[in-house]
Write a protein that holds these residues in place. Structure first.
Motif: not given
Length: 494
Positions: A419-446
């Motif tokens: 029931t605890s909300v960490v983050a909740k935001e409507f779509y906006s021009s300041s929002m960013q979303l992409c795959g992880v680009r920092g490397g590591g074996d977990a990158a395909p899943q992050a």
């Protein structure tokens, strides 16, 4: 007359009253109304000592006030009873008036007889007794006048009682008529209600019978289907499922092998072309060139190189080769392609010892099989939830032991734990979303998600399929809101 009305007879002695003979009635008359009775030796007057009776008008008014004032609050049956009671009371009062009228007539006759007797006695006696007889005659005249007034009052009261009795009788008849009408209406309503109840009962019974028949039929059909399914499962399903799974696994292995062979051949061709041009690359990319894979920078000949002494930058290149787009933040020896990279070449530029080397994929990045259809299916839902782990918050690593829910909706995205909300935001021009680009074996899943400028997360998914579907779904929903989601520093994709 005045003298007779002011004489106080109460001061005479008891012996004088008893010895006065025929004058004894005149001595005991007071302000009370007398009654008369014929005796054996003449006419005797006897006083009535009963309590004062209320007037007929007051009695009738008292008996009729309550029904007339409260008829609005009474039911029809109670109103009828009140009217009948008032009518009976009025009848009794009318009879009482008749009886009193008869008594008055009888008293008038007695007074006349008394007056004639006193006049006859007055001619026979003289002196003191004659004066008393004169007083008695005066009192008789007074009584006659009072009797006449009383008779007039009784006649007036009789007329009023008759009028009230007539109105009560009419009201009683109206009440009886209303009661009869209400009873008739009630009977009709009861009959109608009974008919409706019977119809409802019949309908319910019929519905119950139909439901029982339908339910039994459905149960029988379900039993037959279950039995058929069990039979098919026992006879065919296990072996067919095993065969299909085996075939799918074989096809997957063959596809991976063919893809690997294809990539290897493309790389050999590229090396052969560069060898003819005397431009042999020092570095090559290893890994499947498909969405969900991981690309590694390796040195030709498997020589070991410390990349910490140089710099690396990954790019996207259009198939025509005319447009090169930098992938901001992709500066590690490994890179996990994301949905924006599908259909484009991936190229890494390695700067080492002042010399720039290039490692490029042999072909464009291929999409994951069935991913587009899966995303189209998710688009039909208003929200889609994923189980994720928070790996970083604002670039600070987090313990990967807390499971959260990442919800992607049509208008907003939400990250919560219970029931605890960490983050909740409507779509906006300041929002960013992409795959992880920092490397590591977990990158395909992050993925990297920045809901607002001062807050960013790195979220780990359970599979590469979920990670890529989440990226595609969020970008599709944001596009419906006229918002383009990309990574930090990315240009608007075509």
């Amino acid at each position: 007359m005045t003298r007779a009305s002011t004489i106080d007879f109460g001061r005479r002695k008891q012996g004088e009253l008893l010895g006065s003979g025929p004058l004894r009635p005149a001595n005991i008359i007071r302000n009370k109304f007398p009654t008369f009775k014929n005796g054996s030796n003449g006419i005797i007057i006897k006083l009535a000592d009963g309590p004062d009776m209320p007037s007929l008008k007051e009695a009738v008014a008292k008996d009729t006030t309550d029904p007339l004032d409260k008829h609005q609050r009474l039911s029809v049956r109670e109103l009828t009873m009140k009217f009948e009671k008032g009518f009976n009371t009025a009848t009794l009062l009318s009879n009482e008036v008749k009886w009193r009228h008869a008594a008055l007539l009888e008293r008038d006759t007695l007074l006349k007889n008394l007056k004639s007797v006193l006049e006859s006695l007055r001619s026979r006696v003289g002196g003191k007794n004659r004066d008393e007889i004169e007083e008695s005659l005066s009192m008789v005249d007074i009584l006659a006048v009072q009797l006449s007034q009383r008779e007039d009052e009784l006649l007036q009261q009789k007329a009023e009682v008759t009028k009230i009795a007539a109105s009560l009788k009419l009201a009683s008849e109206d009440a009886k008529r209303i009661v009869d009408e209400e009873r008739a209406n009630a009977r009709l309503e009861i009959e109608s209600a009974k008919g409706a109840s019977q119809r409802v009962q019949l309908a319910l019974k019929e519905q119950e019978n139909v439901s029982q028949r339908t339910g039994q039929q459905d149960v029988d059909e379900l039993k037959e289907e279950v039995q058929e399914a069990r039979r098919v499962k026992m006879l065919h399903c296990p072996s067919m499922a095993m065969d299909i799974e085996s075939e799918i696994q074989v096809l997957r292995n063959q596809l991976a092998e063919k893809s690997s062979d294809s990539v290897h051949l493309l790389k050999e061709l590229e090396l052969h072309r560069r060898f003819e041009e005397n431009d042999m690359p020092l570095y090559v990319l290893e890994g499947l060139e498909t969405l969900g894979s991981l690309l590694h920078i390796v040195v030709r000949g498997n020589a070991s190189v410390d990349f910490s002494n140089g710099s690396i930058q990954w790019f996207r290149i259009d198939p025509e080769g005319s447009k090169k787009e930098i992938i901001s933040g992709a500066t590690k020896p490994v890179y996990a392609p994301e949905p924006h990279d599908v259909g484009r070449y991936i190229q890494a530029e390695i700067t080492f010892g002042g010399q720039i080397s290039i490692a490029k994929t042999a072909g464009p990045v291929d999409p994951a099989a069935g991913l587009a259809d899966y995303v189209e299916t998710l688009m039909r839902n208003p929200e889609t939830e994923y189980n994720v782990v928070i790996l970083q918050v604002n670039g600070v690593a987090q313990p990967a032991d807390s499971l959260h829910v990442f919800c992607i909706g049509r208008l907003r995205m939400r990250l919560a734990r219970g029931t605890s909300v960490v983050a909740k935001e409507f779509y906006s021009s300041s929002m960013q979303l992409c795959g992880v680009r920092g490397g590591g074996d977990a990158a395909p899943q992050a993925i990297f998600w920045q809901p607002r400028k001062e807050l960013s997360f790195v979220l780990g998914f359970e599979t590469t399929r979920e990670r890529n579907s989440a990226l595609m779904l969020a970008r599709r929903f944001a596009m419906d809101c006229n918002i383009i989601l990309a990574g930090p520093g990315d240009k608007t994709p075509c």
